[in-house]
Design a protein around this motif. Structure first.
Motif, PDB file in Angstrom:
ATOM      1  N   GLY A  37      -1.746  -4.324 -10.873  1.00  0.00           N
ATOM      2  CA  GLY A  37      -2.173  -2.934 -10.945  1.00  0.00           C
ATOM      3  C   GLY A  37      -1.493  -2.212 -12.091  1.00  0.00           C
ATOM      4  O   GLY A  37      -0.439  -2.643 -12.581  1.00  0.00           O
ATOM      5  N   VAL A  38      -2.107  -1.138 -12.542  1.00  0.00           N
ATOM      6  CA  VAL A  38      -1.566  -0.337 -13.637  1.00  0.00           C
ATOM      7  C   VAL A  38      -1.607   1.126 -13.235  1.00  0.00           C
ATOM      8  O   VAL A  38      -2.611   1.622 -12.731  1.00  0.00           O
ATOM      9  CB  VAL A  38      -2.400  -0.521 -14.929  1.00  0.00           C
ATOM     10  CG1 VAL A  38      -1.875   0.365 -16.043  1.00  0.00           C
ATOM     11  CG2 VAL A  38      -2.413  -1.972 -15.361  1.00  0.00           C
ATOM     12  N   VAL A  39      -0.480   1.819 -13.427  1.00  0.00           N
ATOM     13  CA  VAL A  39      -0.417   3.260 -13.205  1.00  0.00           C
ATOM     14  C   VAL A  39      -0.054   3.888 -14.528  1.00  0.00           C
ATOM     15  O   VAL A  39       0.839   3.449 -15.213  1.00  0.00           O
ATOM     16  CB  VAL A  39       0.640   3.622 -12.130  1.00  0.00           C
ATOM     17  CG1 VAL A  39       0.787   5.124 -12.002  1.00  0.00           C
ATOM     18  CG2 VAL A  39       0.264   3.001 -10.800  1.00  0.00           C
ATOM     19  N   ASP A  92       4.672   9.618  -9.857  1.00  0.00           N
ATOM     20  CA  ASP A  92       4.173   9.744 -11.225  1.00  0.00           C
ATOM     21  C   ASP A  92       3.493  11.100 -11.429  1.00  0.00           C
ATOM     22  O   ASP A  92       3.712  11.762 -12.446  1.00  0.00           O
ATOM     23  CB  ASP A  92       3.210   8.604 -11.535  1.00  0.00           C
ATOM     24  CG  ASP A  92       2.832   8.552 -13.000  1.00  0.00           C
ATOM     25  OD1 ASP A  92       3.731   8.289 -13.815  1.00  0.00           O
ATOM     26  OD2 ASP A  92       1.650   8.776 -13.311  1.00  0.00           O
ATOM     27  N   VAL A  93       2.696  11.507 -10.452  1.00  0.00           N
ATOM     28  CA  VAL A  93       2.025  12.816 -10.533  1.00  0.00           C
ATOM     29  C   VAL A  93       3.060  13.940 -10.502  1.00  0.00           C
ATOM     30  O   VAL A  93       2.983  14.891 -11.278  1.00  0.00           O
ATOM     31  CB  VAL A  93       0.996  12.971  -9.397  1.00  0.00           C
ATOM     32  CG1 VAL A  93       0.480  14.394  -9.313  1.00  0.00           C
ATOM     33  CG2 VAL A  93      -0.156  12.001  -9.592  1.00  0.00           C
ATOM     34  N   ALA A  94       4.059  13.825  -9.622  1.00  0.00           N
ATOM     35  CA  ALA A  94       5.095  14.854  -9.510  1.00  0.00           C
ATOM     36  C   ALA A  94       5.924  14.968 -10.783  1.00  0.00           C
ATOM     37  O   ALA A  94       6.395  16.057 -11.134  1.00  0.00           O
ATOM     38  CB  ALA A  94       6.001  14.560  -8.319  1.00  0.00           C
ATOM     39  N   ALA A  95       6.100  13.849 -11.495  1.00  0.00           N
ATOM     40  CA  ALA A  95       6.869  13.874 -12.742  1.00  0.00           C
ATOM     41  C   ALA A  95       6.169  14.714 -13.799  1.00  0.00           C
ATOM     42  O   ALA A  95       6.809  15.246 -14.705  1.00  0.00           O
ATOM     43  CB  ALA A  95       7.096  12.454 -13.248  1.00  0.00           C
ATOM     44  N   ASP A 119       0.834  -1.210   0.000  1.00  0.00           N
ATOM     45  CA  ASP A 119       0.000   0.000   0.000  1.00  0.00           C
ATOM     46  C   ASP A 119       0.865   1.255   0.000  1.00  0.00           C
ATOM     47  O   ASP A 119       0.614   2.192  -0.758  1.00  0.00           O
ATOM     48  CB  ASP A 119      -0.943   0.019   1.207  1.00  0.00           C
ATOM     49  CG  ASP A 119      -2.108  -0.932   1.062  1.00  0.00           C
ATOM     50  OD1 ASP A 119      -2.406  -1.339  -0.076  1.00  0.00           O
ATOM     51  OD2 ASP A 119      -2.726  -1.265   2.083  1.00  0.00           O
ATOM     52  N   GLU A 120       1.878   1.280   0.850  1.00  0.00           N
ATOM     53  CA  GLU A 120       2.767   2.439   0.924  1.00  0.00           C
ATOM     54  C   GLU A 120       3.544   2.618  -0.376  1.00  0.00           C
ATOM     55  O   GLU A 120       3.691   3.737  -0.876  1.00  0.00           O
ATOM     56  CB  GLU A 120       3.741   2.300   2.102  1.00  0.00           C
ATOM     57  CG  GLU A 120       4.582   3.529   2.336  1.00  0.00           C
ATOM     58  CD  GLU A 120       3.763   4.781   2.635  1.00  0.00           C
ATOM     59  OE1 GLU A 120       4.182   5.872   2.170  1.00  0.00           O
ATOM     60  OE2 GLU A 120       2.722   4.686   3.293  1.00  0.00           O
ATOM     61  N   ARG A 121       4.022   1.532  -0.943  1.00  0.00           N
ATOM     62  CA  ARG A 121       4.741   1.605  -2.223  1.00  0.00           C
ATOM     63  C   ARG A 121       3.825   2.140  -3.324  1.00  0.00           C
ATOM     64  O   ARG A 121       4.252   2.933  -4.160  1.00  0.00           O
ATOM     65  CB  ARG A 121       5.275   0.234  -2.617  1.00  0.00           C
ATOM     66  CG  ARG A 121       6.479  -0.207  -1.826  1.00  0.00           C
ATOM     67  CD  ARG A 121       6.889  -1.618  -2.244  1.00  0.00           C
ATOM     68  NE  ARG A 121       8.018  -2.071  -1.490  1.00  0.00           N
ATOM     69  CZ  ARG A 121       9.236  -2.235  -2.004  1.00  0.00           C
ATOM     70  NH1 ARG A 121       9.462  -1.973  -3.270  1.00  0.00           N
ATOM     71  NH2 ARG A 121      10.218  -2.670  -1.250  1.00  0.00           N
ATOM     72  N   SER A 122       2.570   1.692  -3.330  1.00  0.00           N
ATOM     73  CA  SER A 122       1.616   2.156  -4.339  1.00  0.00           C
ATOM     74  C   SER A 122       1.390   3.663  -4.224  1.00  0.00           C
ATOM     75  O   SER A 122       1.404   4.382  -5.224  1.00  0.00           O
ATOM     76  CB  SER A 122       0.279   1.437  -4.194  1.00  0.00           C
ATOM     77  OG  SER A 122       0.426   0.067  -4.428  1.00  0.00           O
ATOM     78  N   LYS A 123       1.179   4.138  -3.003  1.00  0.00           N
ATOM     79  CA  LYS A 123       0.966   5.570  -2.788  1.00  0.00           C
ATOM     80  C   LYS A 123       2.179   6.383  -3.228  1.00  0.00           C
ATOM     81  O   LYS A 123       2.039   7.438  -3.861  1.00  0.00           O
ATOM     82  CB  LYS A 123       0.655   5.840  -1.316  1.00  0.00           C
ATOM     83  CG  LYS A 123      -0.687   5.320  -0.887  1.00  0.00           C
ATOM     84  CD  LYS A 123      -0.896   5.487   0.601  1.00  0.00           C
ATOM     85  CE  LYS A 123      -2.183   4.801   1.050  1.00  0.00           C
ATOM     86  NZ  LYS A 123      -2.335   4.830   2.502  1.00  0.00           N
ATOM     87  N   GLN A 124       3.367   5.882  -2.916  1.00  0.00           N
ATOM     88  CA  GLN A 124       4.581   6.603  -3.293  1.00  0.00           C
ATOM     89  C   GLN A 124       4.771   6.597  -4.814  1.00  0.00           C
ATOM     90  O   GLN A 124       5.143   7.617  -5.395  1.00  0.00           O
ATOM     91  CB  GLN A 124       5.809   6.007  -2.624  1.00  0.00           C
ATOM     92  CG  GLN A 124       7.073   6.749  -3.012  1.00  0.00           C
ATOM     93  CD  GLN A 124       8.204   6.526  -2.045  1.00  0.00           C
ATOM     94  OE1 GLN A 124       8.019   5.941  -0.986  1.00  0.00           O
ATOM     95  NE2 GLN A 124       9.367   7.004  -2.407  1.00  0.00           N
TER      96      GLN A 124
END
Length: 66
Positions: free
Chosen positions: A64-66, A38-41, A28-33
């Motif tokens: 999962g896919v981001v 990705d958003v910050a990039a 969960d923590e890895r997913s949030k990070q």
């Protein structure tokens, strides 16, 4: 310029990154990070590749896919 111009780069492969987080306790923590990074990039439509994909394997049946 009087009109819009779009440059299409035909030979740019998509950026695909794969992660295998099977058995990790902090998924969960890895997913949030990962999402925050990705958003910050950000996204610059002037810089190829236009497609980027991150595939995450949480276990044998959940992905999962981001």
């Amino acid at each position: 310029m009087d009109r819009s111009v779009q440059n299409v780069h035909r030979d740019v492969p998509p950026r695909i990154i794969q992660y295998d987080w099977s058995g990790l306790a902090d998924q969960d923590e890895r997913s949030k990070q990962l999402i925050a990074e990705d958003v910050a990039a950000g996204f610059d439509p002037a810089v190829p590749p236009m497609r980027r994909l991150q595939l995450i394997k949480f276990d044998g049946r959940i992905h999962g896919v981001v």
